[in-house]
Design a protein around this motif. Sequence first.
Motif, PDB file in Angstrom:
ATOM      1  N   GLY A 112      38.994  43.760  36.217  1.00 49.40           N
ATOM      2  CA  GLY A 112      37.857  43.364  37.039  1.00 49.40           C
ATOM      3  C   GLY A 112      36.632  43.037  36.209  1.00 49.40           C
ATOM      4  N   ARG A 113      36.414  43.770  35.144  1.00 48.80           N
ATOM      5  CA  ARG A 113      35.257  43.491  34.289  1.00 48.80           C
ATOM      6  C   ARG A 113      35.406  42.146  33.583  1.00 48.80           C
ATOM      7  NH1 ARG A 113      35.355  49.196  34.054  1.00 48.80           N
ATOM      8  NH2 ARG A 113      36.973  49.265  32.428  1.00 48.80           N
ATOM      9  N   ARG A 114      36.624  41.770  33.212  1.00 47.64           N
ATOM     10  CA  ARG A 114      36.852  40.464  32.588  1.00 47.64           C
ATOM     11  C   ARG A 114      36.596  39.352  33.598  1.00 47.64           C
ATOM     12  NH1 ARG A 114      41.569  42.903  30.191  1.00 47.64           N
ATOM     13  NH2 ARG A 114      42.915  41.659  31.569  1.00 47.64           N
ATOM     14  N   TRP A 115      37.077  39.549  34.834  1.00 48.74           N
ATOM     15  CA  TRP A 115      36.829  38.557  35.887  1.00 48.74           C
ATOM     16  C   TRP A 115      35.325  38.424  36.149  1.00 48.74           C
ATOM     17  CZ3 TRP A 115      40.514  37.442  40.438  1.00 48.74           C
ATOM     18  CH2 TRP A 115      41.848  37.381  39.991  1.00 48.74           C
ATOM     19  N   ALA A 116      34.632  39.555  36.227  1.00 45.14           N
ATOM     20  CA  ALA A 116      33.200  39.536  36.505  1.00 45.14           C
ATOM     21  C   ALA A 116      32.441  38.812  35.397  1.00 45.14           C
ATOM     22  CB  ALA A 116      32.676  40.969  36.657  1.00 45.14           C
ATOM     23  N   GLN A 153      40.436  47.872  45.032  1.00 41.97           N
ATOM     24  CA  GLN A 153      39.366  46.942  44.695  1.00 41.97           C
ATOM     25  C   GLN A 153      39.121  46.965  43.197  1.00 41.97           C
ATOM     26  OE1 GLN A 153      35.752  46.390  47.220  1.00 41.97           O
ATOM     27  NE2 GLN A 153      34.665  47.231  45.455  1.00 41.97           N
ATOM     28  N   PHE A 154      39.051  45.773  42.585  1.00 44.63           N
ATOM     29  CA  PHE A 154      38.855  45.746  41.138  1.00 44.63           C
ATOM     30  C   PHE A 154      37.594  44.982  40.712  1.00 44.63           C
ATOM     31  CE2 PHE A 154      41.389  42.077  42.196  1.00 44.63           C
ATOM     32  CZ  PHE A 154      40.959  41.063  41.351  1.00 44.63           C
ATOM     33  N   VAL A 155      37.024  44.175  41.607  1.00 39.48           N
ATOM     34  CA  VAL A 155      35.766  43.510  41.298  1.00 39.48           C
ATOM     35  C   VAL A 155      35.050  43.208  42.610  1.00 39.48           C
ATOM     36  CG1 VAL A 155      36.790  41.187  41.273  1.00 39.48           C
ATOM     37  CG2 VAL A 155      34.682  41.636  39.988  1.00 39.48           C
ATOM     38  N   GLN A 156      33.698  43.269  42.582  1.00 41.04           N
ATOM     39  CA  GLN A 156      32.923  43.111  43.805  1.00 41.04           C
ATOM     40  C   GLN A 156      31.621  42.369  43.522  1.00 41.04           C
ATOM     41  OE1 GLN A 156      32.009  46.359  46.899  1.00 41.04           O
ATOM     42  NE2 GLN A 156      30.110  46.323  45.712  1.00 41.04           N
ATOM     43  N   PHE A 157      31.238  41.510  44.488  1.00 45.08           N
ATOM     44  CA  PHE A 157      29.926  40.882  44.442  1.00 45.08           C
ATOM     45  C   PHE A 157      29.040  41.530  45.494  1.00 45.08           C
ATOM     46  CE2 PHE A 157      26.717  37.920  45.899  1.00 45.08           C
ATOM     47  CZ  PHE A 157      26.157  37.492  44.705  1.00 45.08           C
ATOM     48  N   ASP A 158      27.830  41.879  45.099  1.00 44.41           N
ATOM     49  CA  ASP A 158      26.867  42.508  46.009  1.00 44.41           C
ATOM     50  C   ASP A 158      25.576  41.706  45.926  1.00 44.41           C
ATOM     51  OD1 ASP A 158      25.044  44.090  47.372  1.00 44.41           O
ATOM     52  OD2 ASP A 158      25.768  45.974  46.535  1.00 44.41           O
ATOM     53  N   SER A 159      25.125  41.164  47.069  1.00 44.24           N
ATOM     54  CA  SER A 159      23.912  40.338  47.053  1.00 44.24           C
ATOM     55  C   SER A 159      22.681  41.142  46.648  1.00 44.24           C
ATOM     56  CB  SER A 159      23.700  39.693  48.430  1.00 44.24           C
ATOM     57  OG  SER A 159      23.495  40.693  49.430  1.00 44.24           O
ATOM     58  N   ASP A 160      22.706  42.464  46.869  1.00 44.19           N
ATOM     59  CA  ASP A 160      21.572  43.288  46.441  1.00 44.19           C
ATOM     60  C   ASP A 160      21.511  43.391  44.917  1.00 44.19           C
ATOM     61  OD1 ASP A 160      20.918  43.653  49.051  1.00 44.19           O
ATOM     62  OD2 ASP A 160      21.498  45.766  49.162  1.00 44.19           O
ATOM     63  N   VAL A 161      22.668  43.242  44.259  1.00 45.13           N
ATOM     64  CA  VAL A 161      22.730  43.279  42.789  1.00 45.13           C
ATOM     65  C   VAL A 161      22.597  41.862  42.226  1.00 45.13           C
ATOM     66  CG1 VAL A 161      24.137  43.950  40.795  1.00 45.13           C
ATOM     67  CG2 VAL A 161      24.143  45.360  42.868  1.00 45.13           C
ATOM     68  N   GLY A 162      23.246  40.895  42.875  1.00 47.60           N
ATOM     69  CA  GLY A 162      23.128  39.493  42.479  1.00 47.60           C
ATOM     70  C   GLY A 162      24.179  39.001  41.525  1.00 47.60           C
ATOM     71  N   VAL A 219      30.486  42.642  39.768  1.00 47.53           N
ATOM     72  CA  VAL A 219      30.594  43.897  39.024  1.00 47.53           C
ATOM     73  C   VAL A 219      32.052  44.320  39.018  1.00 47.53           C
ATOM     74  CG1 VAL A 219      29.920  46.313  38.876  1.00 47.53           C
ATOM     75  CG2 VAL A 219      28.260  44.592  39.646  1.00 47.53           C
ATOM     76  N   GLY A 220      32.634  44.474  37.818  1.00 44.87           N
ATOM     77  CA  GLY A 220      34.022  44.892  37.705  1.00 44.87           C
ATOM     78  C   GLY A 220      34.170  46.394  37.802  1.00 44.87           C
ATOM     79  N   GLU A 221      35.247  46.838  38.430  1.00 44.91           N
ATOM     80  CA  GLU A 221      35.505  48.259  38.586  1.00 44.91           C
ATOM     81  C   GLU A 221      36.720  48.722  37.791  1.00 44.91           C
ATOM     82  OE1 GLU A 221      35.587  49.303  42.705  1.00 44.91           O
ATOM     83  OE2 GLU A 221      33.781  48.170  43.188  1.00 44.91           O
TER      84      GLU A 221
END
Length: 268
Positions: free
Chosen positions: A85-89, A67-76, A79-81
């Motif tokens: 992933g950080r560039r995509w985020a 996993q390199f990037v994730q969306f979390d509804s609690d965060v909104g 977030v790149g990992e």
Amino acid sequence: MGAGRILGAGSRWAGALLVTLTVLRTHLAHCTEPPKRFLFQFKAECQFTNGTERVRYLGHCIYNQQQFVQFDSDVGVWVGETEVGRRWAEHWNKDPAEMDYRRSGVDRFCRHNYRVDKPFTVDRRVRPKVKVSPTKLGSQPHSHLLVCSVTGFYPGGIEIQWLKNGQEQTAGVVSTELLQNGDWTFQILVMLEMSPRRGDVYTCQVEHISLRGPLTVHWEAQSDSARSKMLTGVGGFVLGLIFLVPGLLIYLKNKKGRPVPQPAGLLS
């Protein structure tokens, strides 16, 4: 909770949608041939607490099982990992249309699918089938194993106890893992090692959300002499039938072939 109680899956339900894309690449870069095959996955996940009272939506982007990037509804936000992933985020978080779409996932995707699937998943109830069978343990003269087979139930949360003469047994209780069947039901075996005495009553007690009350199946120990008398009685009954049936057939055959007697007045 004693060792004799077996708990299955918890009450939290999660749905997941997995989309897999496989892309082939054949060109060369920096004089090094890249992998000809790589795997990109997007996985949407919903987590529900107390029905739809609290819902969490997760979007996972995975490259070659990492996993390199994730969306979390609690965060909104995304977030790149990893560095990529950080560039995509950063790019996605600046896109208003993308953010509106992801933030609406709680209602658009999770709560919608919950309402659609609820009759087939959350509300589905299938009663367990319970069977108790004894097994002899090797060459030991008095040691036995009672097997409580609980099959065909849904959902997976279940509680199983062994009782001896009404008292819960915790020592000598072993269970298998909760196993899934191919028809969205579960099964489990719970075993009790025991040394039965005549008159002892062992009970497998099962509690499940599909039942109005505990389901119990009993097994009563018998002495060796009682079992021998029972087997002797059954053997005598079968032996009696063996001699009775041929005699009855011969009697009926002879009766059928005998002439019917006529009244004396008709012969004069």
